[in-house]
Design an enzyme around this catalytic site. Structure first.
Site, short mmCIF file in Angstrom:
data_model
loop_
_atom_site.label_atom_id
_atom_site.label_comp_id
_atom_site.label_asym_id
_atom_site.label_seq_id
_atom_site.Cartn_x
_atom_site.Cartn_y
_atom_site.Cartn_z
N ASP A 1 0.80 -1.16 0.01
CA ASP A 1 0.08 -0.12 0.02
C ASP A 1 0.73 1.28 -0.05
OD1 ASP A 1 -2.04 1.76 -0.17
OD2 ASP A 1 -3.15 0.73 1.55
C1 BGC Z 1 -4.93 3.29 0.05
C2 BGC Z 1 -5.27 2.17 -0.88
C3 BGC Z 1 -5.01 3.07 -2.44
C4 BGC Z 1 -3.57 3.54 -2.50
C5 BGC Z 1 -3.40 4.16 -3.92
C6 BGC Z 1 -3.74 4.09 0.00
O1 BGC Z 1 -3.88 5.11 0.68
O2 BGC Z 1 -5.07 2.64 1.15
O3 BGC Z 1 -6.28 1.53 -0.93
O4 BGC Z 1 -4.89 2.06 -3.48
O5 BGC Z 1 -3.63 4.62 -1.62
O6 BGC Z 1 -4.28 5.15 -4.15
#
Ligand code: BGC
Length: 759
Positions: free
Chosen positions: A294
C-alpha cells in the site's frame, strides 16, 4: 420432445468442447508467456529487475519537460533509465502515452510500465459506493458496474485498478466500511468475485479490461476502535473463516494482483507478513500474480516499530513477498545493496519480477505498450448515455427501504404539495461518493432534480441545515457545522404547509472513506434537531438517508413513518431515488451490514458466536448491556419492498446428510402484496457444536426472485459438506459431523427454521 432433447444434448456437447478448446488455448498462451518472461528475465541486470519493483505516483506533469525540483527530477531520471516498473495516478491518454514513451523509448529493454489508479466505483460515470452497491445483492449488476468502470478507465489509458477492496468490516466507525461489501464472508466473497470478473472480463489482454487488485491483504477492516490504519489482532480462526474467504474468492476468479495493508496483525505489519503473503497467498493458494504494497507501507514499518530504517524495511518486505513498492522508494534505494550483502537473495527478486512481467504480458503491454492509448476511444466511450443508464439501474437496485408504515411510499406522481427539505437533497456533489476518480465535481443528478423531473412545479424546497463549511475534498478533514438553526424556520414553515415531506439527511461523502473514521455514527450537525422540529409540525415524513456507513438513528427509526437508505448512489442518484419514491422501481435492496442502535454496541454483527450465557435471563448474569439492547437497529440482510413476501413449507430433503451427499433445502415464497416485487431469499445455517465455537448463523446462499402479486414459487438451495466446512481446532478446513439448523427468510432475523444432522 425428443428433438428438443437432442438439440440440448448437441448444444451441451458443443459447449463442452468449446470450453475445453478455450482451456487448451489459454494453457498454450500461458506457457508462451512463461517462456517470454524467462527469456526477458535472463537478459535483465539486477538494477533493471529492481526497477520493475518500483512504483511512483504521477507527481509531476509528465507531458512537460523534465521537472526542475529535486524530488521529481530523480523520479524522472529513474523513469528514463529503467528504474520504474509502474506509475499510479497518471491520468488521461495523453499523459499515459507520454509517460510510457519516456519508459519505453529511453530504456535498454523497453519494458512497458503498468499504469494503476483507484477506480473504485466508477471512472467518470459514478456508481453507488461499493457498500451501497453490495446492498443490491445483485451479482450481475455488480459485474456490469465494474465492467463499465473498467471500460471507461481503460479508454482513459489505464491498465490496472486498485480494486476491489474486499476487507470484511464489523465496524461502522471505520471510514472505509464504505469501500467494501460489508460484514459477511459469504456475501463478500460472491461480490469480490463479481467485481474481479467485471474489471478483468474474460480477456485481460483486451483493451477494455483492467487488471484488478484484491486489497488490503489482510485484516485492515478489523482496525481497533474503527480507527483507520490502527493495529489489528485476531485469532487464526477469525482470520481464516471471516477475513480471508473474499481474498481466496478473488484468487479463484483469477485476480491479477493483490495489495497488502497498512495495519499490523498481532505485531507483524501486513507488508512484512511472510505467512500471509508467501505461505498462504503464493503457497497454499498458488496465486501467480504480484503483490503491491500500500502507499508507502514499506516505509511505515519504521513507525510501526518493526524495521529500524528504510533499508531494513525493504529487506523485510521483499523477503515477506511484497513484490512492488508503492511510493516508498525503499526498493529502488536499497535492494541492490541488500542483495550484495546477502540479506536478500536474487531468487526473491527474480520471483517478484517474474510475477510483475507475467501480468504485463497478460495485459498485452509487450505487444503494444500504447494499446490502451486511443484518444478517439477516450472521447467516445466515457460518460455515455448507455453507461449512465446502467448506473441508474444499479443505483436503484442498491436502495434499501428500511421502513414504510401507513404506506407513505410510493408517492403519487400527481401529488401537489410536496416539500423537499435538507441540504443533501439539493447537492449534486455528495452523491458522487468518496472514491470518485475522474467524476466532475457537482455532476450527479441531485435528489431535488430527480423529484422535479417527476413532479415539475409541484415541489418546493428548503435547505433546513448546512452540514459543512470550508474545504471539501479527498485530502482534507471536513469541518462539520455543529449548531446552526438559521435555516430551520423556512423549512418548518414549508413542512407545515405540505402534505408530505421528503427529508434528506445523512453524511457528506467526505465523512467516510480513507482516514475518515468517526466516533459518532449518528446524524451530525443540526440534522437530528431539524428532523425532530419538522416532525412536530408534519408527521408525514419520508427520510432519505445518504451515507457511507451504517448510521445509528434510533429516534428516526422509532418515529418517522418511512425511511429509504440511499447511500452515495453515484451520477444518477436523484433519478434512481425518484424511481423508488414514485414506485417506478420497487425497492429490493438488503443491508450488507448491521445497523447498530448506537456506536457503543460496536462490534455488532449477525454471525457472532453464542457465548455460554446468551440470555436473556431474569438476573443480570448474561452477555448483555444493562442500558442498551443487544439488538441492532436494522439487522444484516434486512430490507422491505412495496410487495409483501410470505415464506412457508421449509423442508430439507433428508433429516440426515452424509459427508459426500447433497442436501436440498426448499421453501415456498409467495408475493402476498398488491404489486410485483423482488425478494432476496437468504439461506443461513447454524452448526450447533464444533471443535471451535460456531456462529449463531452463517449465510450460505441467496437468490433474487421476482414475483407478480399473488404469485408463488418453490425455491431450492443445495448444500454440500464443503458449504458447511470451516477452519477448526486442528487448523484444517473441513465440515464436522453433528447437528445443524437451517434457516430461510428475507433477512438474518425473521427466518423459518428446520434442521438436519451431518454424519
Ligand atoms: C489506499 C489504497 C489505495 C492507494 C493508492 C492508499 O492510501 O489505502 O487503497 O489503493 O492509496 O491510491
Amino acid at each position: 420432445m425428443k428433438f428438443f432433447k437432442t438439440i440440448v444434448f448437441v448444444l451441451c456437447t458443443l459447449a463442452f468442447f468449446q470450453n475445453s478448446i478455450n482451456a487448451q488455448m489459454n494453457a498454450k498462451k500461458d506457457a508462451e508467456i512463461e517462456q517470454k518472461v524467462e527469456k526477458l528475465l535472463s537478459q535483465m541486470t539486477l538494477e533493471e529487475k529492481i526497477g520493475q519493483m518500483n512504483q511512483y505516483n504521477g507527481s509531476w506533469d509528465v507531458t512537460g519537460p523534465m521537472p526542475g525540483d529535486d524530488y521529481n527530477k530523480i523520479r524522472y531520471q529513474h523513469l528514463t533509465n529503467g528504474q520504474v516498473g509502474s506509475m499510479l495516478n497518471v491520468i488521461s491518454v495523453k499523459s499515459i502515452k507520454e509517460a510510457q514513451k519516456l519508459a519505453v523509448e529511453n530504456t535498454r529493454l523497453k519494458i512497458p510500465l503498468i499504469f494503476g489508479h483507484d477506480v473504485i466505483h466508477g471512472y467518470q460515470t459514478m456508481f453507488p459506493i461499493p457498500l451501497g452497491e453490495s446492498a443490491s445483492w445483485d451479482l450481475e449488476a455488480i459485474v456490469q458496474s465494474a465492467r463499465v468502470a473498467a471500460t471507461e478507465a481503460a479508454a482513459g489509458g489505464l491498465n490496472w485498478t486498485f480494486a476491489p477492496m474486499v476487507d470484511i468490516s464489523r465496524d461502522a466507525r471505520w471510514g472505509r466500511v464504505m469501500e467494501g461489501a460489508g460484514e459477511d464472508p459469504y456475501l463478500g466473497s460472491q461480490i469480490a468475485k463479481a467485481r474481479v470478473l467485471g474489471f478483468q472480463g474474460s480477456d485481460l489482454s483486451a483493451n477494455n479490461t483492467l487488471a484488478a487488485c484484491a486489497k488490503h491483504f489482510a485484516g485492515y477492516g478489523f482496525a481497533e476502535g474503527g480507527r483507520d490504519y490502527n493495529s489489528t489482532d485476531m485469532s487464526i480462526a477469525t482470520l481464516r473463516n471471516v477475513i480471508l474467504p473474499p481474498f481466496k474468492a478473488c484468487v479463484d476468479a483469477g485476480v491479477a494482483t493483490f495489495m497488502n495493508g497498512f495495519n499490523d496483525i498481532g505485531g507483524i505489519p501486513a507488508t512484512g507478513h511472510t505467512d500471509l503473503q508467501r505461505t498462504i497467498l503464493k503457497g497454499e493458494w498458488e496465486f501467480d500474480g504480484f503483490v503491491v504494497s500500500d502507499w508507502g507501507s514499506i516505509g511505515e514499518m519504521i513507525p510501526h516499530g518493526y524495521a529500524k530504517d528504510k533499508k531494513h524495511a525493504a529487506e523485510l518486505a521483499v523477503n515477506a513477498g511484497s513484490d512492488m513498492d508503492m511510493e516508498a522508494s525503499a526498493y529502488v534505494e536499497n535492494l541492490k545493496a541488500l542483495v550484495e550483502e546477502d540479506k536478500v537473495r536474487e531468487l526473491a527478486i527474480d520471483d517478484a519480477v517474474r510475477r510483475i512481467l507475467r501480468i504485463k504480458f497478460r495485459l498485452g503491454l509487450f505487444d503494444d505498450p500504447y494499446k490502451y492509448c486511443d484518444e478517439e476511444r477516450e472521447k467516445n466511450s466515457i460518460l455515455t448515455p448507455k453507461n449512465l443508464a446502467i448506473a441508474r439501474d444499479v443505483a436503484r437496485k442498491s436502495i434499501v427501504l428500511l421502513k414504510n408504515e401507513k404506506e407513505v411510499l410510493p408517492l403519487k406522481k400527481e401529488a401537489k404539495n410536496v416539500a423537499v427539505i435538507g441540504a443533501l437533497a439539493n447537492d449534486k456533489d455528495v452523491p458522487l461518493g468518496n472514491w470518485r476518480s475522474q467524476a466532475k465535481t457537482n455532476s450527479a443528478v441531485s435528489l431535488l432534480e430527480g423529484i422535479q423531473t417527476v413532479l415539475g412545479e409541484n415541489v418546493k424546497y428548503a435547505q433546513g441545515y448546512t452540514l459543512t463549511k470550508g474545504k471539501r475534498n479527498f485530502l482534507n478533514e471536513l469541518t462539520i457545522i455543529e449548531e446552526d438553526e438559521s435555516k430551520f424556520e423556512e423549512a418548518i414553515n414549508l413542512a407545515k404547509s405540505s402534505d408530505v415531506v421528503i427529508l434528506a439527511v445523512g453524511e457528506d461523502c467526505y465523512q467516510s472513506g480513507e482516514g475518515r473514521s468517526q466516533a459518532d455514527i449518528g446524524l451530525l450537525g443540526s440534522q437530528q434537531k431539524l428532523v425532530e422540529e419538522i416532525y412536530k409540525v408534519n408527521k408525514n415524513i419520508v427520510i432519505v438517508l445518504m451515507n457511507g456507513r451504517p448510521l445509528a438513528i434510533p429516534w428516526i427509526a422509532d418515529n418517522v413513518p418511512a425511511i429509504l437508505e440511499t447511500w452515495h448512489l453515484g451520477s444518477e442518484a436523484g433519478n434512481a431515488i425518484a424511481d423508488v419514491l414514485f414506485g417506478d422501481y420497487n425497492p429490493s435492496g438488503k443491508l450488507p451490514v448491521t445497523f447498530p442502535r448506537s456506536a457503543a454496541q460496536i462490534p455488532l454483527y449477525y454471525n457472532h458466536r453464542n457465548t455460554g450465557r446468551p440470555g436473556p435471563v431474569e438476573m443480570v448474569f448474561w452477555a448483555h448491556y444493562t442500558d442498551e439492547t443487544n439488538d441492532p437497529l436494522y439487522p444484516f440482510g434486512y430490507g422491505l419492498s412495496y410487495a409483501d413476501f410470505e415464506y412457508s413449507n421449509l423442508k430439507v430433503s433428508s433429516p440426515e446428510m452424509k459427508m459426500e451427499d447433497e442436501l436440498q433445502v426448499t421453501c415456498t415464497l409467495k408475493n402476498t402484496g398488491k404489486v410485483a416485487g423482488t425478494e432476496v431469499v437468504q439461506l443461513y445455517i447454524q452448526d450447533l457444536f464444533g471443535s471451535i465455537t460456531r456462529p449463531i448463523k452463517e449465510l450460505k446462499g441467496f437468490q433474487k426472485v421476482t414475483l407478480n402479486a399473488g404469485e408463488s414459487k418453490d425455491i431450492t438451495f443445495v448444500l454440500r459438506s464443503k458449504d458447511l466446512a470451516f477452519y477448526g481446532a486442528d487448523g484444517s478446513f473441513k465440515a464436522e459431523e453433528g447437528d445443524f439448523k437451517v434457516f430461510v427468510g428475507g433477512n438474518s432475523v425473521d427466518l423459518k427454521e428446520t434442521n438436519f444432522t451431518l454424519k
